[in-house]
Design a protein around this motif. Structure first.
Motif, PDB file in Angstrom:
ATOM      1  N   GLU A  85       0.832  -1.199   0.000  1.00 39.31           N
ATOM      2  CA  GLU A  85       0.000   0.000   0.000  1.00 39.31           C
ATOM      3  C   GLU A  85       0.870   1.253   0.000  1.00 39.31           C
ATOM      4  OE1 GLU A  85      -3.916  -1.426   2.397  1.00 39.31           O
ATOM      5  OE2 GLU A  85      -2.135  -1.052   3.622  1.00 39.31           O
ATOM      6  N   GLU A  86       0.318   2.318  -0.581  1.00 35.01           N
ATOM      7  CA  GLU A  86       0.995   3.605  -0.695  1.00 35.01           C
ATOM      8  C   GLU A  86       0.186   4.652   0.076  1.00 35.01           C
ATOM      9  OE1 GLU A  86       2.443   6.327  -4.415  1.00 35.01           O
ATOM     10  OE2 GLU A  86       0.519   5.322  -4.600  1.00 35.01           O
ATOM     11  N   TRP A 124      -4.584   5.062   2.740  1.00 35.27           N
ATOM     12  CA  TRP A 124      -3.743   4.015   2.179  1.00 35.27           C
ATOM     13  C   TRP A 124      -4.393   3.470   0.919  1.00 35.27           C
ATOM     14  CZ3 TRP A 124       1.079   3.556   3.552  1.00 35.27           C
ATOM     15  CH2 TRP A 124       1.468   4.049   4.786  1.00 35.27           C
ATOM     16  N   GLY A 154      -4.195   0.605  -2.017  1.00 35.86           N
ATOM     17  CA  GLY A 154      -3.641  -0.706  -2.348  1.00 35.86           C
ATOM     18  C   GLY A 154      -3.033  -0.708  -3.739  1.00 35.86           C
ATOM     19  N   TYR A 173       5.347   3.814   2.212  1.00 34.85           N
ATOM     20  CA  TYR A 173       4.651   2.607   1.767  1.00 34.85           C
ATOM     21  C   TYR A 173       4.551   1.665   2.949  1.00 34.85           C
ATOM     22  CZ  TYR A 173       5.328   4.228  -2.978  1.00 34.85           C
ATOM     23  OH  TYR A 173       5.279   4.965  -4.114  1.00 34.85           O
TER      24      TYR A 173
END
Length: 77
Positions: free
Chosen positions: A28-29, A35, A37, A62
């Motif tokens: 995830e970022e 967040w 995915g 991340y």
């Protein structure tokens, strides 16, 4: 866990001790406090995994999440 960058990609690889090939990890970022995915990874029978994604244009946070547990790491352009 090991993280590296080449070109416009970064790669994260590692091993989840005690995991089986039914364990899923989610890459995830962070984006404006939420967040997002990016990818789902299934570990192999030894608990090892590898995932690559496009490197960001600017530094970002991340995480790899397994259920309620997560490992956070920065990626710099």
């Amino acid at each position: 866990m090991l993280c590296s960058c080449t070109g416009n990609q970064f790669k994260v690889e590692g091993k989840v001790e005690g995991a089986t090939d039914s364990v899923k990890l989610i890459l995830e970022e962070s984006s404006n406090g939420m967040w997002i995915g990016l990818d789902t990874i299934t570990v192999d029978s030894d608990g090892e995994f590898s995932v690559s994604a496009e490197a960001p244009a600017y530094p970002n946070i991340y995480r790899l999440r397994m259920g309620e547990k997560a490992v956070y790491f920065p990626i710099d352009s």
